[in-house]
Design a protein around this motif. Structure first.
Motif, PDB file in Angstrom:
ATOM      1  N   GLN A 180      -5.679   8.673  21.939  1.00 21.50           N
ATOM      2  CA  GLN A 180      -5.213   7.410  22.513  1.00 21.50           C
ATOM      3  C   GLN A 180      -6.023   6.210  22.028  1.00 21.50           C
ATOM      4  N   VAL A 181      -7.144   6.503  21.368  1.00 23.63           N
ATOM      5  CA  VAL A 181      -8.003   5.400  20.921  1.00 23.63           C
ATOM      6  C   VAL A 181      -7.373   4.726  19.704  1.00 23.63           C
ATOM      7  N   LEU A 182      -7.383   3.409  19.691  1.00 26.84           N
ATOM      8  CA  LEU A 182      -6.870   2.693  18.525  1.00 26.84           C
ATOM      9  C   LEU A 182      -8.060   2.306  17.650  1.00 26.84           C
ATOM     10  N   PHE A 183      -8.113   2.885  16.465  1.00 24.25           N
ATOM     11  CA  PHE A 183      -9.233   2.605  15.573  1.00 24.25           C
ATOM     12  C   PHE A 183      -8.858   1.514  14.574  1.00 24.25           C
ATOM     13  N   ILE A 184      -9.769   0.608  14.391  1.00 26.63           N
ATOM     14  CA  ILE A 184      -9.606  -0.388  13.326  1.00 26.63           C
ATOM     15  C   ILE A 184     -10.926  -0.401  12.569  1.00 26.63           C
ATOM     16  N   ALA A 185     -10.851  -0.440  11.255  1.00 27.15           N
ATOM     17  CA  ALA A 185     -12.102  -0.435  10.483  1.00 27.15           C
ATOM     18  C   ALA A 185     -12.244  -1.772   9.776  1.00 27.15           C
ATOM     19  N   THR A 186     -13.491  -2.151   9.480  1.00 26.11           N
ATOM     20  CA  THR A 186     -13.694  -3.333   8.643  1.00 26.11           C
ATOM     21  C   THR A 186     -14.671  -2.982   7.529  1.00 26.11           C
ATOM     22  N   ALA A 187     -14.543  -3.662   6.423  1.00 18.11           N
ATOM     23  CA  ALA A 187     -15.440  -3.397   5.293  1.00 18.11           C
ATOM     24  C   ALA A 187     -15.498  -4.647   4.431  1.00 18.11           C
ATOM     25  N   ASN A 188     -16.542  -4.768   3.642  1.00 14.16           N
ATOM     26  CA  ASN A 188     -16.630  -5.878   2.701  1.00 14.16           C
ATOM     27  C   ASN A 188     -15.988  -5.517   1.379  1.00 14.16           C
ATOM     28  N   THR A 189     -16.031  -4.238   1.051  1.00 14.75           N
ATOM     29  CA  THR A 189     -15.424  -3.802  -0.204  1.00 14.75           C
ATOM     30  C   THR A 189     -14.916  -2.380  -0.058  1.00 14.75           C
ATOM     31  N   THR A 190     -13.881  -2.065  -0.798  1.00  9.28           N
ATOM     32  CA  THR A 190     -13.381  -0.688  -0.714  1.00  9.28           C
ATOM     33  C   THR A 190     -14.151   0.210  -1.684  1.00  9.28           C
ATOM     34  N   ALA A 191     -14.917  -0.427  -2.584  1.00 11.97           N
ATOM     35  CA  ALA A 191     -15.548   0.360  -3.646  1.00 11.97           C
ATOM     36  C   ALA A 191     -16.487   1.418  -3.102  1.00 11.97           C
ATOM     37  N   THR A 192     -17.176   1.111  -2.016  1.00 13.25           N
ATOM     38  CA  THR A 192     -18.166   2.064  -1.524  1.00 13.25           C
ATOM     39  C   THR A 192     -17.666   2.878  -0.331  1.00 13.25           C
ATOM     40  N   ILE A 193     -16.400   2.738   0.000  1.00  7.43           N
ATOM     41  CA  ILE A 193     -15.873   3.584   1.076  1.00  7.43           C
ATOM     42  C   ILE A 193     -15.560   4.947   0.453  1.00  7.43           C
ATOM     43  N   PRO A 194     -16.044   6.035   1.044  1.00  8.63           N
ATOM     44  CA  PRO A 194     -15.765   7.340   0.454  1.00  8.63           C
ATOM     45  C   PRO A 194     -14.248   7.535   0.313  1.00  8.63           C
ATOM     46  N   PRO A 195     -13.806   8.052  -0.839  1.00  9.70           N
ATOM     47  CA  PRO A 195     -12.367   8.122  -1.119  1.00  9.70           C
ATOM     48  C   PRO A 195     -11.567   8.835  -0.022  1.00  9.70           C
ATOM     49  N   ALA A 196     -12.119   9.910   0.521  1.00  5.36           N
ATOM     50  CA  ALA A 196     -11.366  10.656   1.530  1.00  5.36           C
ATOM     51  C   ALA A 196     -11.131   9.783   2.760  1.00  5.36           C
ATOM     52  N   LEU A 197     -12.109   8.968   3.072  1.00  6.00           N
ATOM     53  CA  LEU A 197     -11.995   8.095   4.245  1.00  6.00           C
ATOM     54  C   LEU A 197     -10.990   6.979   3.951  1.00  6.00           C
ATOM     55  N   LEU A 198     -11.088   6.456   2.730  1.00  9.73           N
ATOM     56  CA  LEU A 198     -10.193   5.379   2.322  1.00  9.73           C
ATOM     57  C   LEU A 198      -8.738   5.846   2.388  1.00  9.73           C
ATOM     58  N   ASP A 199      -8.570   7.109   2.080  1.00 11.60           N
ATOM     59  CA  ASP A 199      -7.254   7.705   2.055  1.00 11.60           C
ATOM     60  C   ASP A 199      -6.590   7.676   3.435  1.00 11.60           C
ATOM     61  N   ARG A 200      -7.392   7.701   4.491  1.00  7.07           N
ATOM     62  CA  ARG A 200      -6.860   7.704   5.859  1.00  7.07           C
ATOM     63  C   ARG A 200      -6.495   6.303   6.335  1.00  7.07           C
ATOM     64  N   MET A 201      -6.881   5.302   5.524  1.00  2.00           N
ATOM     65  CA  MET A 201      -6.765   3.942   6.048  1.00  2.00           C
ATOM     66  C   MET A 201      -5.804   3.087   5.232  1.00  2.00           C
ATOM     67  N   GLU A 202      -5.222   2.131   5.918  1.00  2.00           N
ATOM     68  CA  GLU A 202      -4.406   1.166   5.192  1.00  2.00           C
ATOM     69  C   GLU A 202      -5.236  -0.096   5.020  1.00  2.00           C
ATOM     70  N   VAL A 203      -5.516  -0.397   3.778  1.00  2.00           N
ATOM     71  CA  VAL A 203      -6.405  -1.530   3.501  1.00  2.00           C
ATOM     72  C   VAL A 203      -5.631  -2.845   3.556  1.00  2.00           C
ATOM     73  N   ILE A 204      -6.132  -3.768   4.343  1.00  4.09           N
ATOM     74  CA  ILE A 204      -5.549  -5.114   4.345  1.00  4.09           C
ATOM     75  C   ILE A 204      -6.631  -6.068   3.878  1.00  4.09           C
ATOM     76  N   GLN A 205      -6.372  -6.729   2.781  1.00  4.22           N
ATOM     77  CA  GLN A 205      -7.373  -7.635   2.229  1.00  4.22           C
ATOM     78  C   GLN A 205      -7.409  -8.925   3.041  1.00  4.22           C
ATOM     79  N   VAL A 206      -8.594  -9.343   3.397  1.00  2.00           N
ATOM     80  CA  VAL A 206      -8.742 -10.634   4.090  1.00  2.00           C
ATOM     81  C   VAL A 206      -9.567 -11.511   3.163  1.00  2.00           C
ATOM     82  N   PRO A 207      -8.909 -12.385   2.394  1.00  2.00           N
ATOM     83  CA  PRO A 207      -9.665 -13.176   1.422  1.00  2.00           C
ATOM     84  C   PRO A 207     -10.427 -14.296   2.112  1.00  2.00           C
TER      85      PRO A 207
END
Ligand code: ADP
Length: 851
Positions: A483-510
């Motif tokens: 039931q928990v709604l997770f939202i992640a934030t990051a400065n760059t996708t480059a250092t997010i482990p690929p498996a983790l990145l795969d679970r997430m939908e990246v939205i760029q905030v310029p």
């Protein structure tokens, strides 16, 4: 009524003087003894005495022993309690003292004081529990009614308590077994009474009087208890234990001798068990808890594991197994909340609304986790907070920066000393509901270490297929996170482990443009800062032109955090002025700004902060509001930190402006080159990564192979550029490691300028990867880079042709300010970078050779 409890005390008693509490016959009290006479009494009577009689002392209430044995005795209270010293414990810390455990036997009165030193001894007369009383000298009928009434109240009181607590059950039995005349003393000592009241009961020698005085105390306690239970009931908490009435003393009428503390603790464990049974935890968890509580009951509380197990059980009870807030999602309202809280960020808001709309249509969405990626201070966290607000959910931020131990996420096993649950379970405990919005902040800063990979633990948390039975090592039972709604934030996708990145939908905030920043500052940041500093718009006025000044001269960032800080600094300074009841007098030599409106015009027309100087000689500002102009800005924030340095730095050949992307947003980067006599070496400085070094080599190779074509020569006029020449390339600006292929075109331009001796245009910035054949390949981060160039006041931007599509994302007004050159090959880049183009001087030669 039980008879035969008659006592006979000696006619001479040593006196213990007490003043902190009152001992009543039939009850026990612990008292600390540290005054000279009392200590002497303990030493010579209690510790040396051998017979039972020698342990009987007279306890005199309401009389303190003088601190020196030379002082006279104060007036002794007339009536005392003969007591049996049950236990004596001595200690030297913090000063020598004894702790006595004494049990009251009966009342006595002092007939005559026999001696005062080393401790007082008196001739006494016993007042109750004498043979004749207990043998029914006083007829029962006389007292019958009173004692019956008293007994009823006592039963009523005890039955209001939780009978499952053993001490209460025992008390209930005592009421029936004890002689009635002993009851007033005993009950007075266990209900909540003041010392004064106890003293009155002690002084009430006549039984009738004692009954009469105790009944109102009982009634008062009953009423208090009723009131307490009523309020508790409304809170659905039937914790009756803390009602202030419980056997706080050991009662000695032969039968109660259990240790009070143990009982108290036992009460707690029983309460805990009750809470566990009534909590809504999962079946598996309940089973584990009941097993643990069984162990706890058998465990001596001095064992370290006792505290561990208790903490564990308390956490289990506190966790929101079944508690949730109700989602109140209304897309229209959500749009309003998002728009009210944040200016701009259209793309992000649109995607968030889509996400929320799908949630509204299909409850319990097992969708992707949203991950906001962008530079710091662009509002990622605050959008997360707004999402929680629109859903009516609790919000909790979990900072993951620097987390390198997987037990941070998943908890430590309970066998481990200092073990504790992970951040997820801790967060749930904090918010107290099982459906909060969790913001996993800075997922790109997770680190790996010997303690395991926290990213792997996060995978389990974020995977909708697995997280309904997330097992924290500390809990060791599954908890449903679905039931928990997770939202992640990051400065760059480059250092997010690929498996983790795969679970997430990246939205760029310029990052924001200057105009957006001004709007954000005036709509959100300034009002917020004013409120935080207790200021009103009537006291301070920050015109837009000042905001622009702060943005361009005091900050250089993609987000608005530094801007917010600077505004905070201004508000602080103004707060001091306002508090002092005065503000800075206008300096005679300074140019004043008239009205905000005027200034705005200046900004839009010129886009330059300097234009404000033209508004000199306008009227002085009124006393209030304090107007923040450039002089005030300089006073408060110091001299400007950033100047428009671009044109100055491009005043000699061998310098070009590149555009770089960093996790903090786009940046402009000056690339400098110089040449000197040498053996053809290339030196690179400025903390470069491998890819960047390769780009430098590529650029030199391309220029060497095209030197004739562009008439590029080294110092001695040779087309072999590296002949007897060393080249040094430097990438200034900070200690940040720079890497990536996108500096290729800049290096070529910079070297071309060096070898041709021509200046690169001062308003051009560029980015693009190069190939050995001179093609320009597309690169990433165009939007951030363009914004950085715009921030720096550059006008023309060279980008790879294939990046043309990225320009659509850039706000129209930014695009209008800039000229874009789309380059497919290096020739086009050089033509655009130099005034009048970079002519191919030897084109015909080249053709000739083909012929
Ligand atoms: P991030 O998480 O991206 O590092 P924050 O969410 O902490 O940044 O934002 C920093 C501050 O800037 C917050 O006070 C936030 O309210 C403000 N802010 C950022 N973007 C906007 C915006 N578009 N509108 C209003 N305020 C904003």
């Amino acid at each position: 009524m039980a008879a035969g409890s008659a006592i006979q005390i000696p006619s001479r008693l040593p006196l213990l003087l007490t003043h902190e509490s009152v001992l009543l016959p039939g009850s026990t009290m612990r008292t600390s003894v540290d005054s000279p006479r009392n200590m002497q009494l303990v030493r010579s009577r209690l510790l040396k005495g051998t017979s039972l009689r020698s342990t009987i002392i007279g306890v005199i209430p309401n009389t303190s022993d003088p601190t020196s044995d030379c002082d006279d005795l104060p007036n002794l209270h007339r009536i005392g309690t003969a007591a049996l010293a049950v236990q004596v414990v001595g200690s030297n810390w913090p000063k020598p003292h004894y702790t006595l455990l004494v049990t009251g036997l009966c009342r006595f009165q002092i007939l005559q004081l026999l001696k005062e030193k080393p401790y007082p001894v008196a001739e006494v007369q016993q007042l109750d529990r004498l043979e004749q009383f207990t043998n029914g000298h006083k007829s029962e009928e006389e007292l019958g009614e009173l004692s019956e009434q008293f007994y009823k109240y006592a039963v009523q009181l005890v039955e209001m308590l939780d009978m499952s607590v053993p001490a209460v059950a025992k008390l209930r039995r005592l009421l029936d077994n004890l002689p009635r005349e002993a009851l007033p003393d005993i009950l007075t000592s266990i209900i909540r009474t003041t010392n004064q009241e106890k003293l009155q009961i002690l002084d009430a020698v006549r039984l009738e009087e004692r009954f009469k005085m105790t009944i109102p105390l009982l009634v008062r306690q009953i009423e208090g208890l009723k009131l307490l239970q009523k309020t508790r009931k409304s809170k659905q908490d039937d914790d009756k234990r803390a009602a202030g009435i419980r056997p706080s003393r050991r009662i000695t009428h032969g039968s109660i001798t259990e240790d009070e503390e143990e009982e108290e603790d036992h009460d707690d464990v029983v309460m805990l068990e009750k809470k566990i049974r009534t909590s809504s935890m999962s079946e598996q968890a309940l089973k584990v808890c009941l097993k643990e509580i069984k162990r706890l009951k058998k465990m001596p509380q001095s064992m370290p594991e006792y505290a561990l197990t208790r903490n564990y059980l308390e956490l289990m009870v506190e966790l929101p197994w079944n508690k949730s807030t109700k989602d109140r999602l209304e897309i229209r309202a959500a749009r309003i909340v998002l728009d009210n809280d944040h200016y701009a960020m259209e793309k992000l808001k649109k995607r968030v609304l889509e996400y929320l709309a799908v949630r509204q249509l299909k409850n319990n969405l097992k969708g992707p986790i949203l991950c906001f990626v962008g530079p710091p201070g662009v509002g990622k966290t605050s959008v997360g907070r707004s999402i929680a607000k629109t859903l009516g959910r609790e919000f909790h931020r979990i900072a993951l920066g620097g987390v390198c131990d997987q037990s941070d996420i998943r908890g430590h096993r309970r066998t481990y000393v200092g073990s504790m649950p992970g951040r997820i379970i801790n967060g749930l405990k904090t918010v107290g509901v099982n459906n909060p919005v969790f913001l996993l902040d800075e997922v790109d800063k997770l680190a790996k270490s010997l303690q395991g990979d926290p990213a792997a633990a996060l995978l389990e948390v974020l995977d909708p297929e697995q997280n309904h039975s997330f097992t924290d090592h500390y809990l060791n039972v599954a908890f449903d996170l679905s039931q928990v709604l997770f939202i992640a934030t990051a400065n760059t996708t480059a250092t997010i482990p690929p498996a983790l990145l795969d679970r997430m939908e990246v939205i760029q905030v310029p990052g924001y443009t200057q105009e957006e920043k001004i709007e954000i500052a005036h709509r959100h940041l300034i009002p917020k800062q004013l409120e935080q500093h207790g200021l009103t718009p009537q006291q301070i006025q920050i015109p837009q032109v000042t905001t622009l000044g702060i943005i361009t001269r005091y900050t250089r960032e993609a987000g608005v955090r530094a801007l917010d800080r600077k505004l905070g600094a201004i508000c602080r300074a103004v707060a001091v002025k306002v508090a002092e009841g005065q503000h800075k007098e206008a300096k005679p030599d300074r140019a004043e700004v008239g009205e905000g409106e005027d200034c705005k015009e200046h900004v839009t027309e010129d886009g330059k902060a300097e234009s404000i100087n033209d508004t000199a000689d306008l009227a002085l500002p009124p006393e209030m509001p304090i107007l923040i102009d450039f002089h005030a800005l300089k006073d408060i924030l110091g001299p400007p930190m950033y100047d428009m340095e671009v044109s100055e730095r491009l005043s000699q050949p061998g310098v070009a402006i590149g555009l770089a992307w960093t996790p903090l947003g786009g940046e402009i980067m000056f690339v400098e080159a110089s040449r000197m006599d040498g053996e053809g070496q290339l030196t690179l400085t400025g903390q470069l990564g491998d890819v960047m070094k390769e780009s430098a080599h590529l650029a030199i190779s391309w220029l060497r192979s095209n030197a004739k074509r562009y008439q590029l020569t080294n110092a001695s006029g040779s087309f072999d550029l590296l002949d007897n020449t060393d080249i040094h390339l430097h990438f200034p600006a900070g200690a940040v490691t720079k890497d990536g292929p996108s500096a290729g075109v800049t290096i070529v331009t910079c070297l071309a300028s060096l070898f041709s001796g021509r200046l690169v245009c001062s308003d051009v910035a560029m980015t693009g990867e190069i190939t050995l054949r001179g093609l320009v390949l597309p690169v990433g981060g165009i939007k951030d880079k363009v914004l950085a160039a715009h921030r720096a006041g550059l006008k023309r931007i060279i980008i790879p042709q294939r990046n043309e599509k990225d320009l659509e994302e850039i706000a129209v007004h930014v695009r209008q300010d800039l000229t874009f050159v789309l380059a497919g090959c290096l020739e086009e880049v050089l033509n655009a970078a130099f005034d009048g183009g970079f002519a191919v001087k030897a084109r015909h030669e080249h053709l000739n050779s083909k012929l």
